[in-house]
Design an enzyme around this catalytic site. Structure first.
Site, PDB file in Angstrom:
ATOM      1  CE  LYS A 165      -0.916  -5.990  -2.253  1.00  0.00           C
ATOM      2  NZ  LYS A 165       0.083  -6.452  -1.306  1.00  0.00           N
ATOM      3  CG  ASP A 182       1.023  -5.108   6.798  1.00  0.00           C
ATOM      4  OD1 ASP A 182       2.104  -4.426   6.822  1.00  0.00           O
ATOM      5  OD2 ASP A 182       0.727  -6.078   5.939  1.00  0.00           O
ATOM      6  CD  GLU A 237      -0.713  -8.403   1.660  1.00  0.00           C
ATOM      7  OE1 GLU A 237      -0.749  -7.565   2.483  1.00  0.00           O
ATOM      8  OE2 GLU A 237      -0.369  -8.124   0.490  1.00  0.00           O
ATOM      9  CG  ASP A 273       4.967  -9.241   0.562  1.00  0.00           C
ATOM     10  OD1 ASP A 273       4.091  -8.650  -0.221  1.00  0.00           O
ATOM     11  OD2 ASP A 273       5.654  -8.873   1.428  1.00  0.00           O
TER      12      ASP A 273
HETATM   13  P1  ADP Z   1       4.546  -2.713   1.457  1.00  0.00           P
HETATM   14  O1  ADP Z   1       3.802  -3.719   2.112  1.00  0.00           O
HETATM   15  O2  ADP Z   1       3.664  -1.424   1.331  1.00  0.00           O
HETATM   16  O3  ADP Z   1       5.192  -3.155   0.102  1.00  0.00           O
HETATM   17  P2  ADP Z   1       6.887  -2.435   3.342  1.00  0.00           P
HETATM   18  O4  ADP Z   1       6.368  -3.600   4.380  1.00  0.00           O
HETATM   19  O5  ADP Z   1       7.982  -2.861   2.215  1.00  0.00           O
HETATM   20  O6  ADP Z   1       5.835  -2.247   2.333  1.00  0.00           O
HETATM   21  O7  ADP Z   1       7.174  -1.127   4.001  1.00  0.00           O
HETATM   22  C1  ADP Z   1       7.667  -0.107   3.250  1.00  0.00           C
HETATM   23  C2  ADP Z   1       7.795   0.972   4.150  1.00  0.00           C
HETATM   24  O8  ADP Z   1       8.696   0.773   5.255  1.00  0.00           O
HETATM   25  C3  ADP Z   1       8.642   2.166   3.492  1.00  0.00           C
HETATM   26  O9  ADP Z   1       7.915   3.173   3.773  1.00  0.00           O
HETATM   27  C4  ADP Z   1       9.766   2.347   4.034  1.00  0.00           C
HETATM   28  O10 ADP Z   1      10.350   3.495   4.097  1.00  0.00           O
HETATM   29  C5  ADP Z   1       9.364   1.921   5.400  1.00  0.00           C
HETATM   30  N1  ADP Z   1      10.808   1.268   6.243  1.00  0.00           N
HETATM   31  C6  ADP Z   1      11.627   0.166   5.608  1.00  0.00           C
HETATM   32  N2  ADP Z   1      12.507   0.038   6.528  1.00  0.00           N
HETATM   33  C7  ADP Z   1      12.453   1.183   7.581  1.00  0.00           C
HETATM   34  C8  ADP Z   1      13.013   1.319   8.711  1.00  0.00           C
HETATM   35  N3  ADP Z   1      14.328   0.925   9.310  1.00  0.00           N
HETATM   36  N4  ADP Z   1      12.461   2.322   9.547  1.00  0.00           N
HETATM   37  C9  ADP Z   1      11.251   2.945   9.406  1.00  0.00           C
HETATM   38  N5  ADP Z   1      10.628   2.837   8.259  1.00  0.00           N
HETATM   39  C10 ADP Z   1      11.200   1.728   7.283  1.00  0.00           C
HETATM   40 MG    MG Z   2       3.251  -5.497   2.916  1.00  0.00          MG
END
Ligand code: ADP
Ligand code: MG
Length: 576
Positions: free
Chosen positions: A77, A184, A161, A15
């Site tokens: 990205k 998402d 995705e 991912d």
């Molecule tokens: P991306 O798809 O953009 O790479 P992710 O799916 O990894 O991102 O999500 C990242 C986001 O999720 C960040 O903004 C992070 O702060 C938020 N996040 C991660 N864990 C938590 C949580 N427990 N509660 C709220 N937000 C969260």
């Molecule tokens: Mg993502």
């Protein structure tokens, strides 16, 4: 080289996220995500390019962001596969000043993930499945593929995705035409996709979203709130990082503190709500593009770290009028799905779908109203079988094929799934040749092909769903009835077969007698067959025996017939 000493090289599932990237592999039949040496299964998608040319990736690069904001590349990205300015987002760095490109920066992240995997697996890896958003165009997909190649990874598949997420949630076991919404909400982007299961794979019906909406926005707003209360400079990266940590803690706890300031979940939700509400229009749009109402969805799944927020879950529940499926870790679902896809490609995971069996027999009705089984019950799918049929009466010019499901001997007691008509040139009885083939694919879709072999004309019919998806209760009832009526059914089948045989014999016997004169023995046998045929008793065994007797008696008639014919021909030729 002994083949058994060759340990097959695993394929990575990756991912490559805007905020975080993850890598996994199928190990002993299970998809697992791999941790780096600090024990973390998630790598920030951040690359630091130091002045001395040193490259750092992940948490290390993120830590230096405050010191070197213009040398720390985040959210690359958003830029990959796009022309300058096309992304509608101005990064706090300039890639041209840094003499690099989005593909090269993405390749650094991929190299890092490859190294994490090689370290965890203690073996080299060279192949991967990489996910991209469903809306990525060809240029963005190709650029992602090039990044993989630059990282010395052969990219076996670029996977959507939402499809990956649906795989991780085990939704590939859903039936044909089931529909799933994938919500998402990540760090910087929001994507909503509607998928439909078709022929064993997910089709993306619609996608919508906002490339400028995610958890980062909430961090920024919360940081403003905190710096305002604590009289700290806004835009301070440490406050921003503190805000993110507070936000995450508030997903589990009712309060969290930062430098002595107590923040409640209610306060966070008041700040975050207007942003979360921005997802509404996109969701409605995706639904309307897919031509669906919320109640027509079979599942709503949550993906992306930000969907861990209780506020987001409540909001999705309200919007889609259903309980979202939260059975998987939202921030790991895409990587897990990519890993499952990699496992399937590498042959280390089997698609469970293929192990389905037919709950009831499938066949067609033959002359006289009998069930002729083509695919017996409990056959593993996919399956293919067929048989040849001919016309039962002269001058017939078509055959109506009724496709049946069930365990009863007589067609009328089984369920009709459909019918097709096969035309063929009229001719004497038994002259037509019609092949009927049933093929049942992995999703239980039954394709019936009927071919007139004389003219090579095909008639086809597709029956979806019903061949495999039968309620357990109905299957049980059908089987119970077939057992209860086994004796009667079998008698009816023998009776019908004997009746058809008698109806074939009697006119032939009459014609022969007319030509050859009387035979008391044959007359008596024929009379017995007629009596049994007319009797309401349906004595199958007796009719079968009477047929046999009549058949034997006519054997002498047949010999006489041949002798007579030869004699006539000799006379005609003047030899006698
Ligand atoms: P991306 O798809 O953009 O790479 P992710 O799916 O990894 O991102 O999500 C990242 C986001 O999720 C960040 O903004 C992070 O702060 C938020 N996040 C991660 N864990 C938590 C949580 N427990 N509660 C709220 N937000 C969260
Ligand atoms: Mg993502």
């Amino acid at each position: 080289m002994k083949p058994e000493t060759l340990k097959s090289e695993p394929i990575l599932g990756i991912d490559l996220g805007t905020t975080n990237s993850l890598v996994g592999v199928v190990d002993s039949g299970f998809p697992i995500l791999l941790a780096d040496e600090t024990g973390s299964r998630s790598t920030p998608s951040v690359v630091g390019l130091a002045e001395d040319g040193k490259i750092s990736v992940g948490a290390v690069a993120l830590r230096q962001r405050a010191l070197h904001p213009t040398r720390t590349i985040t959210s690359v990205k958003r830029l990959i596969g796009r022309r300058p300015g096309e992304a509608g987002w101005t990064p706090p760095y300039s890639l041209s000043d840094l003499k690099t490109s989005p593909v090269e920066v993405s390749a650094e992240i991929l190299k890092h993930l490859k190294a994490v995997a090689e370290r965890a697996l203690e073996q080299p890896v060279s192949r991967a499945v990489i996910t991209v958003p469903a809306y990525f165009n060809d240029a963005q997909r190709n650029a992602t593929r090039r990044a993989g190649e630059l990282a010395r990874l052969e990219v076996l598949r670029i996977l959507s995705e939402p499809t990956a997420a649906a795989l991780a949630y085990g939704l590939d076991k859903l039936g044909e035409h089931q529909k799933v919404a994938v919500f998402d909400l990540g760090g910087g982007t929001f994507d909503i996709s509607v998928l439909e299961m078709r022929e064993g794979t997910f089709q993306v019906l619609s996608t919508a979203g906002d490339t400028q909406l995610g958890g980062d926005d909430i961090d920024r707003l919360l940081a403003e709130f905190i710096s305002d209360r604590l009289k700290l400079p806004p835009n301070d990266i440490r406050v921003l990082e503190g805000a993110e940590s507070v936000k995450k803690r508030l997903s589990n706890d009712e309060t969290a503190s930062f430098h002595g300031l107590h923040i409640t979940r209610a306060e966070l939700e008041r700040i975050a709500r207007p942003w979360i509400e921005r997802t509404r229009l996109h969701c409605l749009r995706a639904l309307s593009d897919a031509g669906l109402k919320p109640e027509q969805l079979d599942e709503v799944i949550l993906v992306g770290g930000s969907t861990r927020m209780p506020l987001v879950r409540d909001y999705v529940r309200e919007l889609f009028q259903r309980e979202p499926n939260t059975s998987q870790n939202p921030d790991e679902a895409i990587a897990l799905g990519a890993t499952i896809q990699a496992g399937i490609l590498g042959g280390s995971l089997r698609q469970v779908l293929l192990l389905d069996v037919t709950p009831l027999s499938l066949g067609i009705e033959t002359f006289g109203g009998l069930m002729n089984i083509i695919i017996p019950r409990n056959t593993t799918i996919p399956a293919k079988a067929g048989e040849m049929f001919t016309n039962a009466v002269a001058n017939q010019d078509n055959m109506l094929i009724r496709i049946l499901q069930g365990e009863r001997e007589l067609a009328k007691d089984n369920w009709e799934l459909g019918r097709i008509e096969v035309p063929f040139p009229a001719g004497p009885k038994g002259s037509a040749r019609v092949g009927v083939q049933f093929s049942l694919d992995a999703n239980g879709i039954l394709n019936v092909l009927a071919r007139d072999t004389a003219t090579n004309t095909d008639s086809t019919l597709e029956i979806s769903g019903t061949a495999i998806d039968v309620e357990d209760e109905r299957v049980e009832q059908m089987i119970a009835e077939s057992v209860d009526f086994a004796f009667e059914d079998m008698n009816e089948r023998i009776w019908t077969e004997a009746k058809l045989k008698a109806e074939e014999l009697l006119p032939a016997v009459d014609a022969a007698l007319a030509q050859l004169g009387e035979s008391t023995e044959v007359r008596e046998c024929a009379a017995e067959v007629r009596r049994l045929l007319d009797s309401p008793e349906h004595n199958a065994a007796a009719l079968k025996a009477a047929n046999q007797k009549l058949d034997d008696a006519t054997q002498s008639l047949a010999v006489m017939l041949i002798e007579r014919a030869m004699e006539e021909s000799l006379v005609r030729r003047g030899l006698v």
